[in-house]
Scaffold this motif. Structure first.
Motif, PDB file in Angstrom:
ATOM      1  N   VAL A 151      -3.812 -40.422  69.948  1.00 45.53           N
ATOM      2  CA  VAL A 151      -3.600 -39.210  69.161  1.00 45.53           C
ATOM      3  C   VAL A 151      -2.564 -38.387  69.915  1.00 45.53           C
ATOM      4  CG1 VAL A 151      -4.711 -37.222  68.088  1.00 45.53           C
ATOM      5  CG2 VAL A 151      -6.007 -39.344  68.422  1.00 45.53           C
ATOM      6  N   ALA A 152      -1.318 -38.505  69.497  1.00 47.92           N
ATOM      7  CA  ALA A 152      -0.219 -37.855  70.199  1.00 47.92           C
ATOM      8  C   ALA A 152       0.147 -36.573  69.460  1.00 47.92           C
ATOM      9  CB  ALA A 152       0.990 -38.777  70.279  1.00 47.92           C
ATOM     10  N   VAL A 153      -0.163 -35.449  70.075  1.00 47.97           N
ATOM     11  CA  VAL A 153       0.112 -34.153  69.466  1.00 47.97           C
ATOM     12  C   VAL A 153       0.950 -33.340  70.443  1.00 47.97           C
ATOM     13  CG1 VAL A 153      -0.847 -32.133  68.298  1.00 47.97           C
ATOM     14  CG2 VAL A 153      -2.152 -34.277  68.351  1.00 47.97           C
ATOM     15  N   GLY A 154       2.226 -33.272  70.158  1.00 51.33           N
ATOM     16  CA  GLY A 154       3.145 -32.484  70.961  1.00 51.33           C
ATOM     17  C   GLY A 154       3.976 -31.638  70.018  1.00 51.33           C
ATOM     18  N   THR A 155       5.295 -31.771  70.085  1.00 55.09           N
ATOM     19  CA  THR A 155       6.149 -31.117  69.093  1.00 55.09           C
ATOM     20  C   THR A 155       5.774 -31.586  67.702  1.00 55.09           C
ATOM     21  OG1 THR A 155       7.960 -30.945  70.682  1.00 55.09           O
ATOM     22  CG2 THR A 155       8.531 -30.765  68.351  1.00 55.09           C
ATOM     23  N   GLY A 156       5.522 -32.885  67.553  1.00 59.32           N
ATOM     24  CA  GLY A 156       5.044 -33.467  66.305  1.00 59.32           C
ATOM     25  C   GLY A 156       3.664 -34.061  66.481  1.00 59.32           C
ATOM     26  N   THR A 157       3.165 -34.695  65.430  1.00 59.74           N
ATOM     27  CA  THR A 157       1.862 -35.363  65.471  1.00 59.74           C
ATOM     28  C   THR A 157       1.997 -36.766  64.905  1.00 59.74           C
ATOM     29  OG1 THR A 157       0.573 -33.334  65.193  1.00 59.74           O
ATOM     30  CG2 THR A 157      -0.504 -35.388  64.561  1.00 59.74           C
ATOM     31  N   GLY A 202       7.245 -36.049  60.323  1.00 61.76           N
ATOM     32  CA  GLY A 202       8.228 -35.020  60.617  1.00 61.76           C
ATOM     33  C   GLY A 202       7.746 -33.632  60.221  1.00 61.76           C
ATOM     34  N   PRO A 203       8.458 -32.598  60.643  1.00 61.33           N
ATOM     35  CA  PRO A 203       7.958 -31.227  60.491  1.00 61.33           C
ATOM     36  C   PRO A 203       7.936 -30.706  59.071  1.00 61.33           C
ATOM     37  CG  PRO A 203      10.194 -31.220  61.368  1.00 61.33           C
ATOM     38  CD  PRO A 203       9.732 -32.655  61.378  1.00 61.33           C
ATOM     39  N   TRP A 204       8.714 -31.289  58.166  1.00 59.23           N
ATOM     40  CA  TRP A 204       8.753 -30.721  56.819  1.00 59.23           C
ATOM     41  C   TRP A 204       7.672 -31.305  55.924  1.00 59.23           C
ATOM     42  CZ3 TRP A 204      11.054 -27.291  58.973  1.00 59.23           C
ATOM     43  CH2 TRP A 204      12.244 -27.439  59.701  1.00 59.23           C
ATOM     44  N   LEU A 205       7.289 -32.549  56.143  1.00 59.92           N
ATOM     45  CA  LEU A 205       6.296 -33.184  55.270  1.00 59.92           C
ATOM     46  C   LEU A 205       5.042 -33.631  56.014  1.00 59.92           C
ATOM     47  CD1 LEU A 205       8.636 -35.408  53.036  1.00 59.92           C
ATOM     48  CD2 LEU A 205       7.697 -33.147  52.530  1.00 59.92           C
ATOM     49  N   ASP A 213       0.991 -32.604  61.012  1.00 61.18           N
ATOM     50  CA  ASP A 213      -0.095 -31.632  60.889  1.00 61.18           C
ATOM     51  C   ASP A 213      -0.738 -31.345  62.235  1.00 61.18           C
ATOM     52  OD1 ASP A 213       0.383 -31.643  58.199  1.00 61.18           O
ATOM     53  OD2 ASP A 213      -1.358 -32.858  57.663  1.00 61.18           O
ATOM     54  N   GLY A 214      -0.971 -30.066  62.501  1.00 65.08           N
ATOM     55  CA  GLY A 214      -1.645 -29.661  63.726  1.00 65.08           C
ATOM     56  C   GLY A 214      -0.805 -29.729  64.975  1.00 65.08           C
ATOM     57  N   SER A 215       0.484 -30.024  64.843  1.00 65.30           N
ATOM     58  CA  SER A 215       1.363 -30.216  65.988  1.00 65.30           C
ATOM     59  C   SER A 215       1.849 -28.890  66.562  1.00 65.30           C
ATOM     60  CB  SER A 215       2.575 -31.034  65.553  1.00 65.30           C
ATOM     61  OG  SER A 215       3.374 -30.281  64.648  1.00 65.30           O
ATOM     62  N   GLY A 216       2.678 -28.989  67.614  1.00 61.95           N
ATOM     63  CA  GLY A 216       3.271 -27.794  68.177  1.00 61.95           C
ATOM     64  C   GLY A 216       4.154 -27.067  67.182  1.00 61.95           C
ATOM     65  N   SER A 217       4.965 -27.822  66.428  1.00 67.22           N
ATOM     66  CA  SER A 217       5.811 -27.170  65.424  1.00 67.22           C
ATOM     67  C   SER A 217       4.953 -26.566  64.316  1.00 67.22           C
ATOM     68  CB  SER A 217       6.826 -28.162  64.851  1.00 67.22           C
ATOM     69  OG  SER A 217       6.190 -29.250  64.219  1.00 67.22           O
ATOM     70  N   TRP A 218       3.882 -27.230  63.958  1.00 67.61           N
ATOM     71  CA  TRP A 218       2.954 -26.727  62.928  1.00 67.61           C
ATOM     72  C   TRP A 218       2.290 -25.437  63.412  1.00 67.61           C
ATOM     73  CZ3 TRP A 218      -2.056 -25.432  62.114  1.00 67.61           C
ATOM     74  CH2 TRP A 218      -2.585 -25.519  60.836  1.00 67.61           C
ATOM     75  N   LEU A 219       1.797 -25.432  64.641  1.00 67.16           N
ATOM     76  CA  LEU A 219       1.153 -24.234  65.189  1.00 67.16           C
ATOM     77  C   LEU A 219       2.145 -23.077  65.295  1.00 67.16           C
ATOM     78  CD1 LEU A 219      -0.969 -25.694  68.133  1.00 67.16           C
ATOM     79  CD2 LEU A 219      -1.821 -24.945  65.912  1.00 67.16           C
ATOM     80  N   GLY A 220       3.355 -23.399  65.775  1.00 64.12           N
ATOM     81  CA  GLY A 220       4.358 -22.358  65.906  1.00 64.12           C
ATOM     82  C   GLY A 220       4.722 -21.755  64.569  1.00 64.12           C
ATOM     83  N   LEU A 222      10.295 -24.057  66.713  1.00 63.27           N
ATOM     84  CA  LEU A 222       8.967 -23.632  66.272  1.00 63.27           C
ATOM     85  C   LEU A 222       7.913 -24.005  67.303  1.00 63.27           C
ATOM     86  CD1 LEU A 222       9.176 -24.660  62.507  1.00 63.27           C
ATOM     87  CD2 LEU A 222       9.009 -22.319  63.378  1.00 63.27           C
ATOM     88  N   ALA A 223       8.019 -25.210  67.843  1.00 62.52           N
ATOM     89  CA  ALA A 223       7.023 -25.668  68.813  1.00 62.52           C
ATOM     90  C   ALA A 223       7.045 -24.827  70.085  1.00 62.52           C
ATOM     91  CB  ALA A 223       7.262 -27.133  69.154  1.00 62.52           C
TER      92      ALA A 223
END
Length: 309
Positions: free
Chosen positions: A118-124, A142-145, A148-155, A203-204
């Motif tokens: 389960v790799a959750v960093g900038t992306g997931t 990717g960040p647009w589609l 989920d729950g990633s660094g960019s998502w949280l940011g 964002l991340a």
């Protein structure tokens, strides 16, 4: 012993391990935004060569036996992965294997055994191998589609909460002051993100502020983190246990504890490193070293291999 290179190319950083008779040397350089991004392959190649130069002290290292690369975006863009493999093979005059960063992480943690990274960093992205030998991924879109729950998502969620609070539609939050220090007044934040050449990474970079605010008890930040954890836990429910949590978000508090609780602590493991690689380096680099020279693993269908021409 011929020098073998493992590369973990993420969107935030590119890390390299060079293994030979004298042990393992490492190097690091800024990452690349993803292979499918504009100029993604060229930027990825530049990032790998910079990290490799940091590890070896040579701008274009020679005398390499094989190179294994885990690159963000490789599974979603296999043609670009093949182009990166060909370009890197030509640059370093050595055979190159390219797959995704999450795949090399799975190889390093599980060594071909069943389980899910389960790799959750900038992306997931989740990379899972079940007992029947079926290998697949979840998310990583990717960040647009996705992511989920990633660094960019949280940011993004944190900054949206700041904008909502500024309009009076959302609850007041400590994230407002943190966003002001991070990027300026609320009205300036959309332009800051839009002007970035790597919006997901920008964002991340706000995600640590969300995590700190949540840890300090801010209700809005805690809700953002809880929603991110739920999204990742839901994805995990469709993947094979046990789970290994990797990445700057999955291993950061309070996110890490919440995700472990959601999955069940007995189902989250840190398996022994895959032999024979140096256990002092991170799992993704161990996996990249493994895949550089072994074409017989369960991961091979995701790997693009190229020889120098």
């Amino acid at each position: 012993m011929t020098r073998v290179v493992g590369v973990d190319l993420g969107k935030t950083a590119c890390r390299v391990a060079v293994r030979d008779d004298d042990g393992v040397r490492t190097g690091e350089a800024p990452g690349a935004p993803g292979l499918a991004s504009p100029d993604g392959v060229a930027r990825a190649l530049a990032s790998v060569l910079a990290a490799l130069g940091a590890a070896t002290g040579a701008a274009t290292p020679t005398g390499l036996g094989a190179v294994g690369v885990g690159a963000a975006g490789a599974l979603a863009a296999p043609d670009d992965a093949a182009r990166l493999a060909a370009g890197l093979a030509a640059a370093v005059r050595a055979p190159v294997a390219v797959t995704s960063d999450a795949t090399v992480a799975h190889a390093g943690v599980f060594g071909g055994r069943a389980g899910t990274v389960v790799a959750v960093g900038t992306g997931t992205v989740l990379v899972t191998l079940d007992d029947a030998g079926t290998f697949r991924t979840l998310d990583g879109w990717g960040p647009w589609l996705g992511d989920d729950g990633s660094g960019s998502w949280l940011g993004r969620a944190g900054l949206r909460a700041v904008l909502s609070a500024a309009e009076g539609r959302g609850e007041p939050t400590a994230l407002t002051e943190r966003a002001r220090v991070w990027g300026g007044e609320p009205a300036a934040l959309p332009g800051l993100v839009a002007a970035s050449d790597a919006p997901a990474r920008t964002l991340a970079s706000f995600a640590p502020e969300v995590l700190v605010a949540a840890r300090d008890g801010d209700a809005v930040a805690r809700a953002v983190v809880a929603a991110g954890v739920r999204a990742v836990a839901d994805a995990c429910s469709h993947a094979a246990a046990p789970y290994a949590l990797l990445g700057g978000i999955a291993t950061a508090e309070p996110y890490a504890s919440a995700l472990r609780d959601a999955l069940g602590s007995g189902r989250v493991v840190t398996p022994d490193p895959a032999p024979p690689d140096d256990s002092r380096i991170e799992p993704a680099l161990q996996g990249a070293l493994l895949l550089a020279t072994d074409p017989t693993t369960p991961y091979e269908r995701t790997v693009s291999r190229r020889d120098p021409v």
